[in-house]
Every structure is written in structure tokens, then in C-alpha cells.
Design a protein around this motif. Sequence first.
Motif, PDB file in Angstrom:
ATOM      1  N   PRO A 123       0.924  -1.238  -0.148  1.00 23.97           N
ATOM      2  CA  PRO A 123       0.195  -0.094   0.028  1.00 23.97           C
ATOM      3  C   PRO A 123       0.977   1.235  -0.010  1.00 23.97           C
ATOM      4  O   PRO A 123       1.972   1.134   0.425  1.00 23.97           O
ATOM      5  N   THR A 124       0.290   2.344  -0.639  1.00 24.41           N
ATOM      6  CA  THR A 124       1.130   3.688  -0.619  1.00 24.41           C
ATOM      7  C   THR A 124       0.419   4.589   0.165  1.00 24.41           C
ATOM      8  O   THR A 124      -0.832   4.826   0.052  1.00 24.41           O
ATOM      9  N   ALA A 125       1.099   5.547   0.572  1.00 27.79           N
ATOM     10  CA  ALA A 125       0.640   6.893   1.237  1.00 27.79           C
ATOM     11  C   ALA A 125       1.524   7.927   0.751  1.00 27.79           C
ATOM     12  O   ALA A 125       1.429   9.176   1.187  1.00 27.79           O
ATOM     13  N   ASP A 126       2.112   7.791  -0.674  1.00 30.62           N
ATOM     14  CA  ASP A 126       2.773   8.735  -1.209  1.00 30.62           C
ATOM     15  C   ASP A 126       1.823   9.866  -2.130  1.00 30.62           C
ATOM     16  O   ASP A 126       1.368   9.571  -3.221  1.00 30.62           O
ATOM     17  N   ARG A 127       1.446  10.915  -1.570  1.00 31.89           N
ATOM     18  CA  ARG A 127       0.495  11.624  -2.048  1.00 31.89           C
ATOM     19  C   ARG A 127       0.577  12.069  -3.538  1.00 31.89           C
ATOM     20  O   ARG A 127      -0.113  12.361  -4.372  1.00 31.89           O
ATOM     21  N   ALA A 128       1.818  12.816  -3.482  1.00 27.22           N
ATOM     22  CA  ALA A 128       2.204  13.328  -4.799  1.00 27.22           C
ATOM     23  C   ALA A 128       2.081  12.074  -5.997  1.00 27.22           C
ATOM     24  O   ALA A 128       1.586  12.290  -7.102  1.00 27.22           O
TER      25      ALA A 128
ATOM     26  N   LEU B 209      -7.594   7.526   1.800  1.00 26.53           N
ATOM     27  CA  LEU B 209      -6.481   8.391   1.594  1.00 26.53           C
ATOM     28  C   LEU B 209      -6.397   8.650   0.125  1.00 26.53           C
ATOM     29  O   LEU B 209      -6.114   9.922  -0.108  1.00 26.53           O
ATOM     30  N   ILE B 210      -6.631   7.890  -0.944  1.00 32.91           N
ATOM     31  CA  ILE B 210      -6.817   8.087  -2.270  1.00 32.91           C
ATOM     32  C   ILE B 210      -7.426   9.053  -2.790  1.00 32.91           C
ATOM     33  O   ILE B 210      -7.316  10.306  -3.150  1.00 32.91           O
ATOM     34  N   ASP B 211      -8.968   8.964  -2.020  1.00 32.75           N
ATOM     35  CA  ASP B 211     -10.040   9.697  -2.293  1.00 32.75           C
ATOM     36  C   ASP B 211      -9.574  11.277  -1.719  1.00 32.75           C
ATOM     37  O   ASP B 211     -10.120  12.424  -2.668  1.00 32.75           O
TER      38      ASP B 211
ATOM     39  N   ILE C 112      -9.030   4.278 -10.417  1.00 33.05           N
ATOM     40  CA  ILE C 112      -7.827   3.661  -9.645  1.00 33.05           C
ATOM     41  C   ILE C 112      -8.116   2.115  -9.690  1.00 33.05           C
ATOM     42  O   ILE C 112      -8.968   1.482  -9.195  1.00 33.05           O
ATOM     43  N   ARG C 113      -7.121   1.322 -10.274  1.00 34.86           N
ATOM     44  CA  ARG C 113      -7.119  -0.135 -10.578  1.00 34.86           C
ATOM     45  C   ARG C 113      -6.665  -0.465  -9.202  1.00 34.86           C
ATOM     46  O   ARG C 113      -5.527   0.191  -8.572  1.00 34.86           O
TER      47      ARG C 113
ATOM     48  N   LEU D  10      -0.679   9.509 -10.708  1.00 30.75           N
ATOM     49  CA  LEU D  10      -1.493   8.358 -11.170  1.00 30.75           C
ATOM     50  C   LEU D  10      -3.013   8.889 -11.411  1.00 30.75           C
ATOM     51  O   LEU D  10      -3.460   8.328 -12.539  1.00 30.75           O
ATOM     52  N   ALA D  11      -3.638   9.430 -10.578  1.00 27.59           N
ATOM     53  CA  ALA D  11      -5.076   9.591 -10.597  1.00 27.59           C
ATOM     54  C   ALA D  11      -5.182  10.477 -11.852  1.00 27.59           C
ATOM     55  O   ALA D  11      -6.434  10.482 -12.317  1.00 27.59           O
TER      56      ALA D  11
END
Length: 422
Positions: A118-123, A150-152, A163-164, A128-129
Motif C-alpha cells: 500500500p502507498t501513502a505517497d500523495r504526490a 487516503l486516495i480519495d 484507480i485499479r 497516477l490519478a
Amino acid sequence: MPTTTLDLSVAPVASARTWTRLGTYWPSLTAATAHLDPALAVIQLDALRHNTHDMLRRAGGKPIRVASKSVRVRDVLDAVLAVPGYHGVLAYTLAEALWLAKGSDGHPPIEDVVVGYPTADRAAIAELAHSPELAARVTLMVDSLAQLDLIDSVAPASVRETIRVCLELDSSWQHPVLGHIGVWRSPVFTAEDARALAAKIVARPGFALVGMMGYEAQIAGQGDKPAGRAAWGATLRWVQKNSKAELAERRAQAVAAVREVADLEFVNGGGTGSLEFTSSDASVTEIAAGSGLFGGHLFDNYQSFRPAPAAAFALSVVRKPTPATATLLGGGWIASGPAGDDRLPRITWPTGLSMVPREMAGEVQTPVTGAAAGVLKVGDRVWLRHTKSGELSEHVNEFHLVEGDTVTGTALTYRGEGKAFL
């Protein structure tokens, strides 16, 4: 010397397996690199070809997704992915996955990249988004709704690409007496857990559940025949036998439960150490593996297979503290995992060398002793193998590619390309 194109399409014939003859293999690497100054790292190409094809043999026809953290060399990733039977990459960070998926500097985009954690890399999430191409090529790992939140929060579903995502099933063994055996990864353990989370993902706007994954570290990442520890080896084999039986049943149930609510493209499992077992699981459609390509000395502790030592590094003798000792410059290239002697580099050539117990492998120097130390001279080189495969790439800018007793080219590591993802 410029980077050369790697061709791993054909496995070497038996007569080319010089790594089985210590007295030939390691001196040939010394001869090939005599014009180069250590510290240096090499990839012996016939050994790499052997490992590439032997992993396919062990996988029994199931495709292998290359675990990039066990390589960290784009030339090698490209070459392995060109061999039928390999497809896609299991990346270790989202930033790395985006870099691989974009391609650059003569490397084609890798169009199927799953991020293994899992990722928490916001940048990176934001990049990606908002890219249709990257969103189609990269799949994120999730095991809870908090990761979707977090992604949302970075890119709401209404203003981003879909997002896949891949749902991770915990593949450790929960023994009633011994407790948790394996690694601490996902909180999703049962089929009911998996189906409940899958249903919530499917119902959530902006996400597509396309895969499942489970890494059986207690099987794939634990050598079952540790040298000099026969009783412990027998215990490990008992643990693995029982864990395999439990996991095969539970994973099949979990995959079936998730398939009731999501049309999965893939189910990923395993690692280099469990290719045979994981390929036998009908619920798994592909296997993640990469460490076996370079063949770190971790795999010397497995009884069912032995990869060739395709990657190794050489250090220089720079001191003779006594006539019976020699000191190498550097050496403290310690592998991750539980601290212990098995995380240290292993001295491979000349034979008859050992590290000094009170100093061991140091950041700037490594004294060695033993029968061969007395004949080593300042300027001689000593060959070592790293415990784990890809971590060696973090210590050098390039690998020198060796055919026979000749360096035919170089391959830049991630570090050599100016990348340090983790």
C-alpha cells in the motif's frame, strides 16, 4: 563502456554452467574485470540465463510477474520480460511503478505494474490519478478502506481516473499454539474478510478491483535446510508442510468468495522459494518472483533448488594488519531482515576466508582471516555474494556484464540512474 542489450532468450547448455566449478568460475570473473578497480559488481550472463529459465521450469507453466525490488536494474527487467513466461512487474513503491510505467532513456513503458505494498505517497497518487495512461498500467495494493480514503482525499473520484486496485490476503499461518507465523501484512485473513472488503471496494466510485495477492513468506522466504542447523531445518519443514495445506484451502475459498463480487484479472502469490507450491494452487493465476534471478546466498539454505550465483561483488585488499590477516575496503553491505550472521555478505572466493568475529563486515573495512588470508596481497580482490538479491543494486551504480572471461557491457542500477525509491 555503454550499456549493451541483454538477450536471455536461450538457457545455457550444461557445459556452460561454470558456476558449479568454483575454481573456474570465480577466477574467470577476476580475469574479466582485471582492468576495473573494486568495489565493483558483476552479472554473469550465462548464470542469469540459467536462473531465468530454471524459474520458468519450476513455475510449471504459470506466468511469473517479476518482483522488481529483487532486481532494481531496468536492463535486466526489460530482458526478463522479453522471455515468454514472464509478464508484468511487482513494484515496491508507487513512485517506482510510475517510473517503470512511463519508460524513458530507451526503456519501453512497462504496461502492467502492480505495486506490492500500500502507498501513502500523495504526490505519486495525484500523478497516477490524473493520467489516463498510468491509471491503465498501474494497480495499487489495498487491504482496508482507510487506503481508499487516503486516495480519495488526494483526488476525489469525480475528478480523477478510475484507480485499479488489488486486494491483499494475509497468507501467514495462525497456529493455535505457536501463534502468528509469517510476516505482518494484510488484516484480511478469512474468505469472509476478503468478500466483505471486496464488496465495499466494488461499490465505491472511482475504484476497480482487478486482482488479489497473497505472499506466503513463511514458505517462499524461509530456507528449509539451513546449514549446520538440522533440528531447526526439520522444524521449518514441518511448519511449511502444514502451512501449505492450510493456505491452499483458505486461499481457494477467499478467491472464490471475491470472484462472486468482482471479475478478477489475476490472482498473484508466492515467491522464488515457493514456485512449485504456488504453481500447484489452482486459485493462483500468476506467481511473483525475482530474487532467484540474481541468486543471493539466502537461497543456499533451500533443499529443493539452488540458483546460480549470477550477481556478485568484489572488494580490494588494502591492508595487511598481520601476516595472517587481510583487510578489505568496505564490506558492510548488510541485508534487511532479522539481524544475524545470515544477513552478512558471504565471502565466496578465495575459499578459506572468514570475517573476524569482533568486527565482521564494516562500513569502511572488513578484516578477514583464515588459510587464504596469509597469501592475499594489497591490491588483490575478494569476491562476495549479497544475502538478498536486489539490495546489492543499492550499493553500486552499475553491474558489469560478463560473458566467459570478458566484460561485454554494463547495466545501470536504479541508483546509477539517480533513483532511490526506498
